[in-house]
Design a protein around this motif. Structure first.
Motif, PDB file in Angstrom:
ATOM      1  N   PRO B 160       0.840  -1.218   0.000  1.00 35.03           N
ATOM      2  CA  PRO B 160       0.000   0.000   0.000  1.00 35.03           C
ATOM      3  C   PRO B 160       0.869   1.260   0.000  1.00 35.03           C
ATOM      4  CG  PRO B 160      -0.692  -1.542   1.715  1.00 35.03           C
ATOM      5  CD  PRO B 160       0.566  -2.078   1.148  1.00 35.03           C
ATOM      6  N   ALA B 161       0.368   2.287  -0.676  1.00 37.03           N
ATOM      7  CA  ALA B 161       1.174   3.499  -0.902  1.00 37.03           C
ATOM      8  C   ALA B 161       1.633   4.143   0.398  1.00 37.03           C
ATOM      9  CB  ALA B 161       0.381   4.501  -1.739  1.00 37.03           C
ATOM     10  N   TRP B 162       0.745   4.135   1.409  1.00 43.34           N
ATOM     11  CA  TRP B 162       1.102   4.872   2.632  1.00 43.34           C
ATOM     12  C   TRP B 162       2.268   4.235   3.378  1.00 43.34           C
ATOM     13  CZ3 TRP B 162       0.821   2.193   7.207  1.00 43.34           C
ATOM     14  CH2 TRP B 162       0.043   1.010   7.213  1.00 43.34           C
ATOM     15  N   THR B 163       2.515   2.887   3.098  1.00 45.27           N
ATOM     16  CA  THR B 163       3.619   2.221   3.796  1.00 45.27           C
ATOM     17  C   THR B 163       4.983   2.717   3.319  1.00 45.27           C
ATOM     18  OG1 THR B 163       3.532   0.449   2.180  1.00 45.27           O
ATOM     19  CG2 THR B 163       2.348   0.084   4.237  1.00 45.27           C
ATOM     20  N   ALA B 164       4.946   3.514   2.238  1.00 47.40           N
ATOM     21  CA  ALA B 164       6.211   4.043   1.704  1.00 47.40           C
ATOM     22  C   ALA B 164       6.992   4.807   2.769  1.00 47.40           C
ATOM     23  CB  ALA B 164       5.920   4.940   0.506  1.00 47.40           C
ATOM     24  N   VAL B 165       6.256   5.470   3.654  1.00 52.30           N
ATOM     25  CA  VAL B 165       6.901   6.271   4.700  1.00 52.30           C
ATOM     26  C   VAL B 165       7.854   5.408   5.529  1.00 52.30           C
ATOM     27  CG1 VAL B 165       6.460   7.902   6.567  1.00 52.30           C
ATOM     28  CG2 VAL B 165       4.712   7.513   4.808  1.00 52.30           C
TER      29      VAL B 165
END
Lengths: 195, 251
Positions: B160-165
């Motif tokens: 998921p995109a938010w896990t990029a952090v």
């Protein structure tokens, strides 16, 4: 990723423990030579480049192409040999098929000849059998005729002999000679009755 | 007896003495000390031994290989298979480098097992230089093949995109720590093994007749060190292949 064998892990652990003691020892004497000899870094890196570069050139220009060539050559040779073997095998199969065909033709021919011969023999046998049985029948008939003739002859003689015997017997017994015609008649009648 | 050799520390051998670099021919170029040292000598011996071995093995290059040629071909096939299995067909052009790398580390480790020789792979400067060159080369290959798309290396596909952090810094750190782990593994293994041998040798000297016990241990450790020498060379090479695979195929 690479998995280290258990034995190696144990070894690494014990090595690490020794390493720590070694480092502790080194601390007393001015640190690990690997770290403390900063002035040798340039020399190590320089000679690493020189020697590894040399190795790379020797390997990539001389050693590896030779090995590669030999392996390639061997693979080609094996492929070539395999192909030749395949060709020879198919040739052998062709020859075998031809042989089998010839064999079956010959077998058929032999069978035909055998059939024909046996037919011929049978026909000849039948013919002879027929001729023989005809001859046999003829002879039988002739013999039967002969027997019949003999028999009728014998019978005819028998009648006259019987008549004469009867006449003679009567003459001897009674002293009177009967009429021959009457005797014949009586004998005929008696024979008809008996035979 | 043995105690006569004892230094002030009370231990008969200095386990770190073997790692000291001593210049044999002082060379100084532009203020930079590039002396030909015992380390450089053993690098040169390593290269010489490898070259002689390979050239001697392939001198006749016969279709039906002899003993030596078989060894060389075995090495060739092993590394060729390693490159093919781990990098793929694109790895073909890097094969000479990988092959040279494996033999350099392998023979460096093994020749270091000769008593009173020098193990250049037990020096961080050498292993780190090799590792950093591999790291830089792999990174360049990655960017040359995929352009900026190579940055996707730092974000697992499908997450998921938010896990990029969280994931991007972790992946970045793990990527950047590759040269450190690669060089440390080889350096620490070789150093630890050699220290271990020297420490046990010291025990043998210290314990007199009872020294047969550490001597027996020393025998086992020596055998283990040969295994480690081969295995570490293999691991160093196979990890290089894995990094190369990542750069070419991106996971």
């Amino acid at each position: 990723m690479v998995k280290l064998p258990a034995a190696l892990r144990i070894a690494a652990l014990s090595a690490a423990a020794t390493c720590i003691s070694g480092v502790a020892l080194a601390a007393e004497e001015g640190g690990l030579p690997q770290i403390s000899q900063v002035d040798t870094y340039a020399s190590q890196i320089f000679w690493l480049f020189v020697t590894f570069g040399l190795l790379y050139i020797v390997m990539s220009r001389v050693a590896l192409p030779r090995i590669g060539d030999v392996i390639e050559e061997r693979r080609d040779k094996i492929d070539d040999d395999l192909m030749r073997a395949e060709t020879i095998r198919s040739e052998a199969e062709d020859v075998l098929a031809e042989y089998e065909k010839a064999l079956s033709v010959a077998r058929e021919e032999a069978l035909g000849i055998q059939q024909k011969t046996s037919d011929e023999v049978k026909a000849k046998m039948d013919e002879r059998h027929e001729a023989f049985s005809q001859e046999l029948a003829e002879r039988t008939r002739e013999a039967e005729e002969r027997i019949a003739a003999a028999k009728s002859e014998a019978l005819k003689d028998l009648a006259s002999v019987a008549s004469e015997t009867a006449a003679a017997t009567t003459d001897k017994l009674v002293g009177f000679t009967p009429d021959s015609k009457a005797v014949d008649k009586a004998v005929q009648a008696e024979m008809k009755e008996r035979l | 007896m043995a105690t006569q050799d004892t230094q002030d520390g009370g231990f008969p051998v200095d386990p770190l003495h073997q790692f000291e670099i001593t210049p044999l021919i002082p060379i100084n170029i532009g203020g930079l000390d590039l002396s030909f040292t015992n380390s450089a000598l053993w690098m040169l011996i390593t290269v010489g031994v490898i070259s002689l071995f390979m050239i001697a093995a392939m001198r006749h290059h016969e279709l039906v290989p002899g003993r030596l040629q078989n060894c060389a071909e075995l090495l060739y096939e092993t590394i060729a298979n390693m490159v093919r299995d781990n990098v793929g067909s694109e790895g073909r052009q890097y094969f000479p480098f990988i092959f040279s790398l494996f033999l350099f580390v392998l023979f460096g480790n093994l020749l270091g097992m000769i008593p009173s020789s020098f193990t250049f792979t037990s020096h961080l400067a050498v292993t780190f230089t090799m590792a950093i060159i591999i790291f830089i080369a792999v990174t360049i290959i990655g960017f040359a093949r995929h352009g900026l798309g190579y940055c996707r290396m730092f974000f697992p596909h499908g997450a998921p995109a938010w896990t990029a952090v969280i994931l991007v810094p972790i992946e970045l750190i793990s990527y950047l720590s590759r040269p450190i782990s690669l060089s440390m593994r080889l350096f620490a293994n070789m150093m630890a093994g050699h220290i271990l041998l020297k420490v046990f040798a010291g025990f043998v000297l210290l314990m007199g007749v009872a020294g047969v016990v550490p001597l027996a241990a020393l025998l086992g450790i020596t055998a283990l060190e040969f295994l480690v020498a081969v295995l570490q060379a293999y691991i160093f090479t196979i990890l290089t292949c894995v990094y190369l695979h990542d750069a070419i195929h991106m996971h």
